[in-house]
Design a protein around this motif. Structure first.
Motif, PDB file in Angstrom:
ATOM      1  N   ILE A 305      -6.187  -7.414  -2.661  1.00  0.00           N
ATOM      2  CA  ILE A 305      -6.967  -6.225  -3.006  1.00  0.00           C
ATOM      3  C   ILE A 305      -8.279  -6.299  -2.236  1.00  0.00           C
ATOM      4  O   ILE A 305      -9.120  -7.167  -2.498  1.00  0.00           O
ATOM      5  N   ASP A 306      -8.459  -5.409  -1.276  1.00  0.00           N
ATOM      6  CA  ASP A 306      -9.683  -5.358  -0.474  1.00  0.00           C
ATOM      7  C   ASP A 306     -10.621  -4.295  -1.034  1.00  0.00           C
ATOM      8  O   ASP A 306     -10.207  -3.153  -1.297  1.00  0.00           O
ATOM      9  N   VAL A 307     -11.890  -4.682  -1.217  1.00  0.00           N
ATOM     10  CA  VAL A 307     -12.903  -3.758  -1.735  1.00  0.00           C
ATOM     11  C   VAL A 307     -13.513  -3.025  -0.549  1.00  0.00           C
ATOM     12  O   VAL A 307     -14.326  -3.569   0.197  1.00  0.00           O
ATOM     13  N   VAL A 308     -13.120  -1.781  -0.364  1.00  0.00           N
ATOM     14  CA  VAL A 308     -13.602  -0.985   0.754  1.00  0.00           C
ATOM     15  C   VAL A 308     -14.986  -0.414   0.457  1.00  0.00           C
ATOM     16  O   VAL A 308     -15.857  -0.369   1.330  1.00  0.00           O
ATOM     17  N   SER A 309     -15.218   0.040  -0.768  1.00  0.00           N
ATOM     18  CA  SER A 309     -16.496   0.636  -1.162  1.00  0.00           C
ATOM     19  C   SER A 309     -16.992  -0.062  -2.418  1.00  0.00           C
ATOM     20  O   SER A 309     -16.237  -0.230  -3.378  1.00  0.00           O
ATOM     21  N   GLN A 310     -18.278  -0.482  -2.404  1.00  0.00           N
ATOM     22  CA  GLN A 310     -18.861  -1.218  -3.520  1.00  0.00           C
ATOM     23  C   GLN A 310     -19.309  -0.251  -4.615  1.00  0.00           C
ATOM     24  O   GLN A 310     -19.842   0.822  -4.331  1.00  0.00           O
ATOM     25  N   PRO A 311     -19.143  -0.622  -5.891  1.00  0.00           N
ATOM     26  CA  PRO A 311     -19.553   0.272  -6.977  1.00  0.00           C
ATOM     27  C   PRO A 311     -21.029   0.102  -7.351  1.00  0.00           C
ATOM     28  O   PRO A 311     -21.580  -0.995  -7.298  1.00  0.00           O
ATOM     29  N   THR A 312     -21.650   1.196  -7.738  1.00  0.00           N
ATOM     30  CA  THR A 312     -23.032   1.202  -8.222  1.00  0.00           C
ATOM     31  C   THR A 312     -23.120   2.165  -9.397  1.00  0.00           C
ATOM     32  O   THR A 312     -22.673   3.313  -9.303  1.00  0.00           O
ATOM     33  N   GLY A 339       1.382  -7.550   4.044  1.00  0.00           N
ATOM     34  CA  GLY A 339       1.105  -6.610   5.117  1.00  0.00           C
ATOM     35  C   GLY A 339       1.536  -5.192   4.830  1.00  0.00           C
ATOM     36  O   GLY A 339       1.300  -4.292   5.651  1.00  0.00           O
ATOM     37  N   ARG A 340       2.123  -4.951   3.685  1.00  0.00           N
ATOM     38  CA  ARG A 340       2.590  -3.611   3.311  1.00  0.00           C
ATOM     39  C   ARG A 340       1.661  -3.052   2.244  1.00  0.00           C
ATOM     40  O   ARG A 340       1.395  -3.695   1.239  1.00  0.00           O
ATOM     41  N   GLU A 341       1.155  -1.845   2.466  1.00  0.00           N
ATOM     42  CA  GLU A 341       0.225  -1.240   1.519  1.00  0.00           C
ATOM     43  C   GLU A 341       0.981  -0.707   0.306  1.00  0.00           C
ATOM     44  O   GLU A 341       1.923   0.077   0.418  1.00  0.00           O
ATOM     45  N   LEU A 342       0.538  -1.151  -0.880  1.00  0.00           N
ATOM     46  CA  LEU A 342       1.146  -0.680  -2.123  1.00  0.00           C
ATOM     47  C   LEU A 342       0.458   0.565  -2.665  1.00  0.00           C
ATOM     48  O   LEU A 342       1.082   1.333  -3.414  1.00  0.00           O
ATOM     49  N   GLY A 343      -0.809   0.752  -2.329  1.00  0.00           N
ATOM     50  CA  GLY A 343      -1.529   1.917  -2.808  1.00  0.00           C
ATOM     51  C   GLY A 343      -3.025   1.747  -2.648  1.00  0.00           C
ATOM     52  O   GLY A 343      -3.514   0.672  -2.271  1.00  0.00           O
ATOM     53  N   VAL A 344      -3.751   2.814  -2.892  1.00  0.00           N
ATOM     54  CA  VAL A 344      -5.207   2.825  -2.812  1.00  0.00           C
ATOM     55  C   VAL A 344      -5.745   3.295  -4.170  1.00  0.00           C
ATOM     56  O   VAL A 344      -5.314   4.327  -4.695  1.00  0.00           O
ATOM     57  N   LEU A 345      -6.678   2.526  -4.706  1.00  0.00           N
ATOM     58  CA  LEU A 345      -7.321   2.876  -5.970  1.00  0.00           C
ATOM     59  C   LEU A 345      -8.673   3.504  -5.675  1.00  0.00           C
ATOM     60  O   LEU A 345      -9.533   2.888  -5.031  1.00  0.00           O
ATOM     61  N   ASP A 346      -8.870   4.733  -6.124  1.00  0.00           N
ATOM     62  CA  ASP A 346     -10.150   5.419  -5.981  1.00  0.00           C
ATOM     63  C   ASP A 346     -10.316   6.376  -7.148  1.00  0.00           C
ATOM     64  O   ASP A 346      -9.539   6.343  -8.116  1.00  0.00           O
ATOM     65  N   ALA A 347     -11.338   7.225  -7.082  1.00  0.00           N
ATOM     66  CA  ALA A 347     -11.600   8.149  -8.186  1.00  0.00           C
ATOM     67  C   ALA A 347     -10.444   9.112  -8.396  1.00  0.00           C
ATOM     68  O   ALA A 347     -10.170   9.530  -9.525  1.00  0.00           O
ATOM     69  N   ALA A 348      -9.731   9.480  -7.312  1.00  0.00           N
ATOM     70  CA  ALA A 348      -8.606  10.409  -7.454  1.00  0.00           C
ATOM     71  C   ALA A 348      -7.340   9.710  -7.941  1.00  0.00           C
ATOM     72  O   ALA A 348      -6.494  10.334  -8.592  1.00  0.00           O
ATOM     73  N   ASN A 349      -7.182   8.422  -7.647  1.00  0.00           N
ATOM     74  CA  ASN A 349      -6.007   7.651  -8.065  1.00  0.00           C
ATOM     75  C   ASN A 349      -6.493   6.360  -8.725  1.00  0.00           C
ATOM     76  O   ASN A 349      -6.528   5.302  -8.095  1.00  0.00           O
ATOM     77  N   PRO A 350      -6.865   6.412  -9.989  1.00  0.00           N
ATOM     78  CA  PRO A 350      -7.498   5.243 -10.609  1.00  0.00           C
ATOM     79  C   PRO A 350      -6.537   4.202 -11.155  1.00  0.00           C
ATOM     80  O   PRO A 350      -6.992   3.173 -11.646  1.00  0.00           O
ATOM     81  N   LYS A 351      -5.218   4.418 -11.072  1.00  0.00           N
ATOM     82  CA  LYS A 351      -4.286   3.491 -11.711  1.00  0.00           C
ATOM     83  C   LYS A 351      -3.109   3.201 -10.785  1.00  0.00           C
ATOM     84  O   LYS A 351      -2.616   4.075 -10.066  1.00  0.00           O
ATOM     85  N   GLY A 368       6.260  -6.606  -7.335  1.00  0.00           N
ATOM     86  CA  GLY A 368       6.245  -5.517  -6.379  1.00  0.00           C
ATOM     87  C   GLY A 368       7.636  -5.189  -5.888  1.00  0.00           C
ATOM     88  O   GLY A 368       8.603  -5.205  -6.647  1.00  0.00           O
ATOM     89  N   ALA A 369       7.755  -4.915  -4.606  1.00  0.00           N
ATOM     90  CA  ALA A 369       9.032  -4.486  -4.031  1.00  0.00           C
ATOM     91  C   ALA A 369       9.445  -5.359  -2.857  1.00  0.00           C
ATOM     92  O   ALA A 369      10.105  -4.888  -1.935  1.00  0.00           O
ATOM     93  N   LEU A 370       9.064  -6.650  -2.898  1.00  0.00           N
ATOM     94  CA  LEU A 370       9.437  -7.530  -1.792  1.00  0.00           C
ATOM     95  C   LEU A 370      10.898  -7.933  -1.856  1.00  0.00           C
ATOM     96  O   LEU A 370      11.492  -8.297  -0.844  1.00  0.00           O
ATOM     97  N   ALA A 371      11.503  -7.900  -3.018  1.00  0.00           N
ATOM     98  CA  ALA A 371      12.902  -8.294  -3.164  1.00  0.00           C
ATOM     99  C   ALA A 371      13.502  -7.521  -4.323  1.00  0.00           C
ATOM    100  O   ALA A 371      12.811  -6.839  -5.083  1.00  0.00           O
ATOM    101  N   GLU A 372      14.811  -7.660  -4.461  1.00  0.00           N
ATOM    102  CA  GLU A 372      15.510  -6.931  -5.515  1.00  0.00           C
ATOM    103  C   GLU A 372      15.233  -7.560  -6.879  1.00  0.00           C
ATOM    104  O   GLU A 372      15.248  -8.775  -7.034  1.00  0.00           O
ATOM    105  N   ARG A 373      15.005  -6.706  -7.872  1.00  0.00           N
ATOM    106  CA  ARG A 373      14.764  -7.160  -9.235  1.00  0.00           C
ATOM    107  C   ARG A 373      15.939  -6.789 -10.109  1.00  0.00           C
ATOM    108  O   ARG A 373      16.497  -5.687 -10.005  1.00  0.00           O
TER     109      ARG A 373
END
Length: 539
Positions: A305-312, A339-351, A368-373
């Protein structure tokens, strides 16, 4: 005795009436015992009324959240309160507070950096190793140093690296909170690993006989497949089937959440310029600095999980509801796996939900979806923001006994990342909470209050006669103490009654009986007594 009873009754009535007839007085505030010590609460009055606080926690771990009823002394009231977590641990807490209405002078500005705080079933003991600075008196420089987390019963839940802290609190003798900085606290941690085990899950790989009979989505064959699949895992569910067992190749210990880089938090309370006025506004700010977060680090199922924008988070109170506001810069988090993006969390997509399931092959659960469950047994729920705001119009004292202040107060809470480990319906274990564990990364709280028109930064005008001077040491100032309790009246009544009782005992004991006095009054041998003899009674 009758002659003594009347004066005694008059004295008793006079002593009982003395407190009621006395002139009402106010008990002065007590001063310090040491004459060289500054008074506890004294000095010229301050016209700058301001209240604000900000708190930031680098990480807060909650086990079985909302599972324990809140204790209260009021009967039947605990059902109306929200439930608490079975256990909570906070890491890297930074708190800044300012309160011009505080009775104690050293509580008017407080900055605190704490390495650790914890609570078990709602009970939070005092944590040692905390950096604290209070004002007044004013502090020209902050206190800084390393924070050593103390040993606690919950050490198995997290591991904390090097912690550093700083705390700075200031207060002006005449202008009060009109000084910069007012309250400022910082904490930073070099490394952190959270939830190295899940105590709410069983510590055995064999769940035979442990699953409930009313599992909704599994029949008898499905339950047996679940039991057999869990037996094939490399570790019990308390270690997520081996995902929390670490990496045998590198020797690294496993954890659900870890921080490879520095995470820092800062909380500040200050007065800022109010546009179009010479007065000030109260501003409370909570900020976080983070680079990246790892879930299940060191395993093939690692999630980044990379923090692109810091919260204030900021609360600004001008004293007017129309111009006061809460400002929140929501974080932006990029979630990826292999290396595969699972999603982006922001104000529009918080979950974002990341499932955990039994593998088709292998001895580690699939994330996740790396292998069959084959069957999902849990969910990692990632959530950001959760901004909650509250506000209130002020029309009364901010502190008991303080002056009436009309203004506006507002506050808010938010979180950088909320990670929940949720069980699915397939995991039909008895007494399983709805959330197995919860980690709040970067928890932020702010509040600010100001009077109408803003904070007046000007020295108080001392009234004629020195009304603003401080009370002399000892706090009495030559004034009598006030009657503030009914005990003042019972003391004279008690001692007066005791004295009269003892006096009566002495008087009664000193006087001879009536028959003895009568016999002593008749001469010896004289038969002319008023009392008839036995012979005179015979007809």
């Amino acid at each position: 005795m009758r002659l003594m009873a009347l004066p005694a009754a008059a004295v008793l009535v006079a002593l009982c009436a003395a407190p009621a007839l006395a002139q009402p007085t106010t008990t002065p505030v007590p001063g310090p015992r040491d004459p060289n010590q500054p008074p506890v609460s004294a000095g010229p009055p301050v016209t700058a009324h301001a209240v604000g606080d900000a708190g930031t926690g680098l990480a807060v771990v909650r086990l079985a959240p909302e599972s324990v009823p809140t204790d209260t002394i009021l009967p039947g009231f605990s059902e109306q309160l929200p439930k608490q977590s079975a256990a909570e641990v906070g890491v890297g807490l930074a708190s800044a507070q300012a309160n011009s209405e505080a009775f104690l002078t050293y509580e008017r500005a407080v900055a605190q950096a704490s390495p650790l705080g914890f609570a078990v079933r709602g009970r939070a003991p005092q944590t040692p190793g905390t950096l604290v600075q209070t004002a007044s008196p004013d502090n020209a420089a902050p206190v800084t140093g390393g924070l050593t987390p103390p040993q606690t019963p919950l050490d198995a839940l997290l591991k904390v690296g090097l912690l550093n802290g700083s705390a700075h609190a200031r207060w002006h003798d005449e202008l009060g909170p009109c000084v910069a900085p007012l309250a400022d606290a910082k904490t930073s941690v070099a490394s952190l690993s959270v939830l190295n085990a899940i105590p709410t899950l069983p510590g055995s790989t064999d769940l035979t006989g442990m699953l409930t009979q009313d599992t909704p989505k599994l029949d008898a064959a499905g339950k047996q497949a679940l039991i057999d699949g869990l037996k094939g895992l490399g570790a019990p569910l308390s270690r997520l089937g081996g995902l929390l067992s670490g990496s045998p190749d590198t020797g690294a210990t496993g954890s659900l959440l870890s921080l490879p880089d520095t995470l820092s938090a800062r909380s500040t309370v200050e007065l800022v310029d109010l546009p179009g006025s010479a007065n000030k506004a109260v501003k409370s700010t909570s900020t976080l600095q983070a680079a990246s977060v790892r879930l299940l680090a060191g395993t093939p199922m690692e999630v980044r999980i990379d923090v692109v924008s810091q919260p204030t988070l900021t609360a600004l109170s001008t004293g007017d509801q129309a111009t006061s506001h809460v400002t929140y810069t929501a974080p932006v988090l990029r979630v990826s796996q292999g290396g595969r993006e699972l999603g982006v969390l922001d104000a529009a997509n918080p979950k974002l939900d990341v499932p955990i399931g039994l593998p088709a092959t292998g001895d580690l659960p699939v994330v996740g979806a790396l292998a069959e469950r084959k069957l999902d047994i849990g969910v990692l729920r990632l959530q950001i923001a959760q901004l909650n705001e509250k506000s209130m119009v002020l029309d009364g004292p901010l502190q008991q006994g303080g002056p009436v202040i009309k203004g506006f107060m507002l506050g808010a809470t938010a979180r950088l990342l909320d990670l929940q480990l949720l069980p699915t319906d397939a995991l039909g274990l008895p007494n399983l909470p709805s959330a197995l564990a919860q980690v709040s990364l970067g928890e932020q709280i702010v509040r600010a209050a100001a009077p109408n028109g803003g904070v007046v930064c000007a020295p108080a005008q001392t009234p004629p006669g020195g009304g603003g001077q401080a009370a002399p040491p000892g706090g009495r100032g030559g004034q009598p103490l006030a009657y503030t309790n009914a005990a003042y009246k019972t003391v004279p009544i008690f001692w007066t009654g005791t004295f009269l009782l003892l006096l009566g005992v002495v008087v009664v004991a000193a006087m001879p009986p009536a028959r003895t006095r009568l016999r002593n009054a008749t001469p010896s041998g004289d038969m002319s007594s008023s009392e008839p003899t036995d012979d005179s009674r015979v007809p």
